[in-house]
Motif scaffolding. Structure first.
Motif, PDB file in Angstrom:
ATOM      1  N   ARG A  24      33.409  45.048  38.812  1.00 28.90           N
ATOM      2  CA  ARG A  24      34.093  44.389  38.123  1.00 28.90           C
ATOM      3  C   ARG A  24      35.388  44.453  37.519  1.00 28.90           C
ATOM      4  O   ARG A  24      35.201  46.164  37.570  1.00 28.90           O
ATOM      5  CB  ARG A  24      32.851  43.461  36.910  1.00 28.90           C
ATOM      6  CG  ARG A  24      31.897  42.774  37.052  1.00 28.90           C
ATOM      7  CD  ARG A  24      31.914  41.873  38.175  1.00 28.90           C
ATOM      8  NE  ARG A  24      30.173  41.150  38.578  1.00 28.90           N
ATOM      9  CZ  ARG A  24      30.080  39.727  38.762  1.00 28.90           C
ATOM     10  NH1 ARG A  24      31.810  39.049  39.494  1.00 28.90           N
ATOM     11  NH2 ARG A  24      29.388  39.546  39.016  1.00 28.90           N
ATOM     12  N   CYS A  25      36.468  44.241  37.396  1.00 32.55           N
ATOM     13  CA  CYS A  25      37.634  43.884  36.939  1.00 32.55           C
ATOM     14  C   CYS A  25      37.457  43.706  34.953  1.00 32.55           C
ATOM     15  O   CYS A  25      36.468  42.812  34.810  1.00 32.55           O
ATOM     16  CB  CYS A  25      38.482  43.687  37.806  1.00 32.55           C
ATOM     17  SG  CYS A  25      38.862  42.139  37.181  1.00 32.55           S
ATOM     18  N   ALA A  27      39.863  41.757  34.066  1.00 28.59           N
ATOM     19  CA  ALA A  27      40.152  40.817  33.707  1.00 28.59           C
ATOM     20  C   ALA A  27      38.825  40.024  34.019  1.00 28.59           C
ATOM     21  O   ALA A  27      38.587  38.759  32.594  1.00 28.59           O
ATOM     22  CB  ALA A  27      40.721  40.201  34.819  1.00 28.59           C
ATOM     23  N   GLU A  28      37.766  39.913  34.963  1.00 30.88           N
ATOM     24  CA  GLU A  28      36.484  39.355  35.175  1.00 30.88           C
ATOM     25  C   GLU A  28      35.335  39.109  33.742  1.00 30.88           C
ATOM     26  O   GLU A  28      34.658  38.983  33.065  1.00 30.88           O
ATOM     27  CB  GLU A  28      35.687  39.501  36.044  1.00 30.88           C
ATOM     28  CG  GLU A  28      36.436  39.381  37.575  1.00 30.88           C
ATOM     29  CD  GLU A  28      36.057  40.528  38.692  1.00 30.88           C
ATOM     30  OE1 GLU A  28      35.807  39.756  39.893  1.00 30.88           O
ATOM     31  OE2 GLU A  28      35.121  40.906  38.560  1.00 30.88           O
ATOM     32  N   GLN A  31      36.949  37.680  31.517  1.00 29.56           N
ATOM     33  CA  GLN A  31      35.712  35.873  31.259  1.00 29.56           C
ATOM     34  C   GLN A  31      35.301  35.680  30.960  1.00 29.56           C
ATOM     35  O   GLN A  31      34.889  34.427  30.148  1.00 29.56           O
ATOM     36  CB  GLN A  31      36.638  35.804  32.975  1.00 29.56           C
ATOM     37  CG  GLN A  31      36.769  34.241  33.496  1.00 29.56           C
ATOM     38  CD  GLN A  31      37.608  33.420  32.549  1.00 29.56           C
ATOM     39  OE1 GLN A  31      39.200  33.814  32.747  1.00 29.56           O
ATOM     40  NE2 GLN A  31      37.435  32.787  32.117  1.00 29.56           N
ATOM     41  N   TYR A  65      36.726  46.262  46.164  1.00 27.54           N
ATOM     42  CA  TYR A  65      36.941  44.756  46.460  1.00 27.54           C
ATOM     43  C   TYR A  65      38.544  45.320  48.016  1.00 27.54           C
ATOM     44  O   TYR A  65      38.171  44.265  48.825  1.00 27.54           O
ATOM     45  CB  TYR A  65      38.198  44.536  45.547  1.00 27.54           C
ATOM     46  CG  TYR A  65      39.202  43.471  45.524  1.00 27.54           C
ATOM     47  CD1 TYR A  65      38.258  42.231  44.972  1.00 27.54           C
ATOM     48  CD2 TYR A  65      39.872  42.511  46.855  1.00 27.54           C
ATOM     49  CE1 TYR A  65      38.505  40.779  45.114  1.00 27.54           C
ATOM     50  CE2 TYR A  65      40.339  41.875  46.616  1.00 27.54           C
ATOM     51  CZ  TYR A  65      39.594  40.574  45.721  1.00 27.54           C
ATOM     52  OH  TYR A  65      40.296  39.068  45.801  1.00 27.54           O
ATOM     53  N   ASN A  83      45.659  39.189  45.672  1.00 30.61           N
ATOM     54  CA  ASN A  83      45.035  38.594  44.729  1.00 30.61           C
ATOM     55  C   ASN A  83      44.037  39.695  43.641  1.00 30.61           C
ATOM     56  O   ASN A  83      43.684  39.177  42.839  1.00 30.61           O
ATOM     57  CB  ASN A  83      42.874  38.149  46.329  1.00 30.61           C
ATOM     58  CG  ASN A  83      43.541  36.718  46.650  1.00 30.61           C
ATOM     59  OD1 ASN A  83      42.844  36.192  46.000  1.00 30.61           O
ATOM     60  ND2 ASN A  83      44.156  37.039  47.730  1.00 30.61           N
ATOM     61  N   GLN A  86      46.501  39.257  40.574  1.00 34.90           N
ATOM     62  CA  GLN A  86      46.113  37.887  40.246  1.00 34.90           C
ATOM     63  C   GLN A  86      45.032  38.332  39.457  1.00 34.90           C
ATOM     64  O   GLN A  86      44.306  37.901  38.002  1.00 34.90           O
ATOM     65  CB  GLN A  86      44.968  36.927  41.120  1.00 34.90           C
ATOM     66  CG  GLN A  86      46.711  35.670  41.286  1.00 34.90           C
ATOM     67  CD  GLN A  86      45.751  34.802  42.452  1.00 34.90           C
ATOM     68  OE1 GLN A  86      45.252  34.676  43.144  1.00 34.90           O
ATOM     69  NE2 GLN A  86      46.865  34.158  42.788  1.00 34.90           N
ATOM     70  N   LYS A  87      43.496  39.267  39.650  1.00 32.40           N
ATOM     71  CA  LYS A  87      43.378  40.124  38.726  1.00 32.40           C
ATOM     72  C   LYS A  87      43.707  41.214  37.333  1.00 32.40           C
ATOM     73  O   LYS A  87      42.504  42.071  36.713  1.00 32.40           O
ATOM     74  CB  LYS A  87      41.575  40.547  39.374  1.00 32.40           C
ATOM     75  CG  LYS A  87      41.391  39.904  40.464  1.00 32.40           C
ATOM     76  CD  LYS A  87      40.335  40.463  41.155  1.00 32.40           C
ATOM     77  CE  LYS A  87      39.277  39.612  41.950  1.00 32.40           C
ATOM     78  NZ  LYS A  87      38.347  38.234  41.158  1.00 32.40           N
TER      79      LYS A  87
END
Length: 152
Positions: A24-25, A27-28, A31, A65, A83, A86-87
């Motif tokens: 995961r990054c 940002a995830e 979230q 990724y 993409n 965006q993350k």
């Protein structure tokens, strides 16, 4: 419907599991934490824990990724980069991790997609076929210059 409330340790464990299942990054994770309505100090503590224990590693995420989107989905670098941005992955990190894609694999993939797609274009002039195929490849995120190199 009432939201079930979890203890800090349960939330922490859920986030560990979330990271273990797949890279995961930040940002995830950010979230995912929103679902638990944590105070900033708690978020901070979980973030630090995940990084310290190497559950959360932005470079590892970026590398996996890039490999997945190129070698499995056959995306070009432009689409991958867009993409990742965006993350909220930095351009510097993205560019550093593009060495996950070998140049000859990149060229072979463009060539293969070009030939596959082009061969399916029926009843078109050669130049129409070519321009349609170039548009298709660019839509998949391949750079115009790289596509053109294949014809030269």
């Amino acid at each position: 419907m009432e939201k079930k409330s979890f203890t800090f340790d349960e939330i922490k464990q859920k986030l560990v599991n979330y990271c273990v299942y797949q890279d995961r990054c930040h940002a995830e994770i950010e979230q995912k934490m929103r679902e638990f309505l944590l105070i900033d100090e708690a978020k901070e503590e979980i973030f630090l824990y995940l990084m310290k224990e190497n559950y959360l590693n932005e470079e590892r995420f970026t590398r996996s990724y890039i490999r997945g989107k190129f070698y499995i989905k056959h995306w070009g670098k432009n689409k991958i980069k867009m993409n990742l941005k965006q993350k909220q992955i930095s351009e510097k990190l993205i560019n550093m991790c593009f060495d996950e894609i070998h140049d000859d694999d990149y060229t072979k993939t463009i060539t293969r997609i070009y030939e596959d797609y082009s061969s399916k274009q029926k009843g078109l002039q050669e130049y129409q076929k070519k321009s349609k195929t170039i548009k298709y490849l660019m839509g998949r995120g391949f750079e115009y210059e790289k596509i053109n190199d294949i014809f030269d």
